[in-house]
Design an enzyme around this catalytic site. Structure first.
Site, PDB file in Angstrom:
ATOM      1  N   LYS A  37       0.834  -1.198   0.000  1.00 35.81           N
ATOM      2  CA  LYS A  37       0.000   0.000   0.000  1.00 35.81           C
ATOM      3  C   LYS A  37       0.874   1.255   0.000  1.00 35.81           C
ATOM      4  O   LYS A  37       2.093   1.182   0.196  1.00 35.81           O
ATOM      5  CB  LYS A  37      -0.928  -0.001   1.211  1.00 35.81           C
ATOM      6  CG  LYS A  37      -0.200   0.083   2.549  1.00 35.81           C
ATOM      7  CD  LYS A  37      -1.166   0.054   3.711  1.00 35.81           C
ATOM      8  CE  LYS A  37      -0.421   0.136   5.045  1.00 35.81           C
ATOM      9  NZ  LYS A  37      -1.327   0.167   6.206  1.00 35.81           N
ATOM     10  N   ARG A 134      -9.853   0.744  15.297  1.00 38.15           N
ATOM     11  CA  ARG A 134      -9.750   1.498  14.051  1.00 38.15           C
ATOM     12  C   ARG A 134     -10.804   0.980  13.068  1.00 38.15           C
ATOM     13  O   ARG A 134     -11.752   1.668  12.739  1.00 38.15           O
ATOM     14  CB  ARG A 134      -8.320   1.376  13.498  1.00 38.15           C
ATOM     15  CG  ARG A 134      -7.989   2.362  12.418  1.00 38.15           C
ATOM     16  CD  ARG A 134      -6.507   2.332  12.083  1.00 38.15           C
ATOM     17  NE  ARG A 134      -6.048   1.053  11.536  1.00 38.15           N
ATOM     18  CZ  ARG A 134      -4.829   0.835  11.099  1.00 38.15           C
ATOM     19  NH1 ARG A 134      -3.913   1.791  11.188  1.00 38.15           N
ATOM     20  NH2 ARG A 134      -4.476  -0.340  10.606  1.00 38.15           N
ATOM     21  N   TYR A 262      14.619  31.691   0.440  1.00 37.19           N
ATOM     22  CA  TYR A 262      13.477  32.463   0.922  1.00 37.19           C
ATOM     23  C   TYR A 262      13.703  32.988   2.341  1.00 37.19           C
ATOM     24  O   TYR A 262      14.306  32.324   3.184  1.00 37.19           O
ATOM     25  CB  TYR A 262      12.218  31.595   0.923  1.00 37.19           C
ATOM     26  CG  TYR A 262      11.669  31.329  -0.464  1.00 37.19           C
ATOM     27  CD1 TYR A 262      11.291  32.376  -1.307  1.00 37.19           C
ATOM     28  CD2 TYR A 262      11.519  30.031  -0.927  1.00 37.19           C
ATOM     29  CE1 TYR A 262      10.780  32.129  -2.567  1.00 37.19           C
ATOM     30  CE2 TYR A 262      11.006  29.770  -2.181  1.00 37.19           C
ATOM     31  CZ  TYR A 262      10.636  30.824  -3.005  1.00 37.19           C
ATOM     32  OH  TYR A 262      10.139  30.583  -4.249  1.00 37.19           O
ATOM     33  N   MET A 311      10.034  24.565  -2.312  1.00 37.84           N
ATOM     34  CA  MET A 311       9.101  23.566  -2.816  1.00 37.84           C
ATOM     35  C   MET A 311       9.786  22.556  -3.723  1.00 37.84           C
ATOM     36  O   MET A 311       9.543  21.355  -3.641  1.00 37.84           O
ATOM     37  CB  MET A 311       7.951  24.242  -3.576  1.00 37.84           C
ATOM     38  CG  MET A 311       6.897  23.257  -4.082  1.00 37.84           C
ATOM     39  SD  MET A 311       5.548  24.053  -4.961  1.00 37.84           S
ATOM     40  CE  MET A 311       4.723  24.900  -3.617  1.00 37.84           C
TER      41      MET A 311
END
Length: 366
Positions: A37, A134, A262, A311
């Site tokens: 997964k 859960r 930045y 980013m």
């Protein structure tokens, strides 16, 4: 085709080593379910499944679309969908996936679908909540489940399973043993009243390490496949599967008093040589790694990240490193480096690995 220069290399030989390490802890008849997964824990679920297809008995994914991706890649091994939803049940059948039915809403929806199709002995899995709280039925639901199953021949229970809450923590040993005992009681009720015996599984990676006597018919190996044993000694026996690499895009000479990045977060106190690398927080690198808290390797030397993580890029200090534009950069290639990133990011290795963006080029090598 993804030709991004930032690449996650998945080490197939390490995957196989880790699988075999856990196999030697099991009885010869115990089946193995490989958890692929979350893009194979941040790697590539399809490539991992194709590589392991003839080496394991089952795969598990979280959601239906993950299983569909495996089927579309021609993976034929049985696939358990751990968290299906009613909206996806027809797709699950169309792609011959096997749903985990965890409450009466989805249980009865799937029985209705199976009856109307009609399907014949379609494999389903039933999950019981033994303490994680859960997903899963309660043991008090057993009579109703069995009653409804006896009224149809359109589905067949392939397995009963539960999930341990704290198998890696031996201080919680009593809690875990209680979960295992509760699960064994649930299985006994099914065996007595269902008329056949589904497979049983409750152990995850750390469960195999710490509670191997409870391996039942199958175990589920997730993080262990990818090089982590939830215990330092176990992790040392495993091999790292995730190798994140990039290149130097550009080198700058920064004069004293000049700033980098930045918010001018880095101010050069002396002449500094920096390298810009095409990986950033959109690729899964936490901003907490900036300002010298994280580092990369260039020519086997540590280059601290300076300024804020952008980013799409980071800048590192290479003042004392001989290197050139285009040279290889290692973001991580060992469990210790991954653990360091997780620690600095104030998270766990699961999140560090699964945060690796899909835009990173991923390739399995062996």
């Amino acid at each position: 085709m993804n030709n991004h220069v930032t690449v996650l290399e998945i080490d197939g030989n390490a995957l196989e080593h880790n699988l075999n390490y856990f196999k030697q802890k099991l009885q010869p008849t115990t089946k193995i379910l490989a958890v692929v997964k979350a893009f194979g824990y941040g790697s590539d679920g399809v490539q991992v499944a194709k590589f392991l297809e003839n080496k394991v008995d089952y795969f598990a994914v979280a959601y239906a679309h993950e299983g569909i991706a495996l089927r579309e890649a021609d993976v034929k091994t049985p696939i358990l969908v751990l968290h299906p939803h009613i909206q996806n049940l027809q797709d699950i059948v169309d792609y011959r996936l096997e749903p985990n039915l965890y409450n009466f809403q989805i249980f009865e929806a799937f029985l209705k679908l199976a009856d109307e199709a009609p399907l014949m002995n379609y494999p389903i899995h039933i999950k019981f909540n033994t303490g994680l709280n859960r997903l899963g039925f309660w043991h008090t639901d057993i009579p109703k489940i069995i009653s409804e199953l006896k009224e149809t021949s359109h589905v067949k229970v392939q397995s009963l399973f539960s999930h341990l809450a704290a198998s890696e923590d031996l201080e919680e040993q009593d809690f875990t043993i209680n979960q295992i005992n509760n699960f064994a009681y649930i299985a006994k009720q099914f065996y007595q009243h269902l008329g056949y015996e589904p497979m049983l599984h409750i152990l995850n990676t750390s469960g195999v390490v710490n509670f191997s006597k409870a391996q039942f018919d199958m175990v589920r190996i997730g993080i262990g496949l990818y090089g982590f044993g939830n215990d330092d000694k176990e992790t040392e026996q495993l091999k790292n599967t995730h190798n994140l690499k990039s290149i130097i895009s550009q080198i700058h000479i920064i004069k004293p008093g000049e700033t980098v990045g930045y918010n001018r977060a880095f101010v050069a106190k002396r002449t500094t040589k920096t390298a810009t690398i095409p990986i950033g927080h959109a690729d899964g690198l936490s901003r907490k790694l900036g300002n010298k808290k994280g580092y990369v390797l260039i020519n086997n030397q540590k280059a601290p990240i300076i300024g804020n993580v952008c980013m799409d890029m980071i800048m590192v200090n290479i003042t004392k490193i001989q290197c050139n534009e285009g040279d290889e950069v290692i973001v991580f290639n060992h469990q210790n480096m991954i653990q360091h990133i997780a620690n600095v990011s104030e998270t766990i290795v699961y999140e560090t690995l699964t945060a690796i963006s899909s835009r990173v080029n991923k390739m399995l090598k062996q």
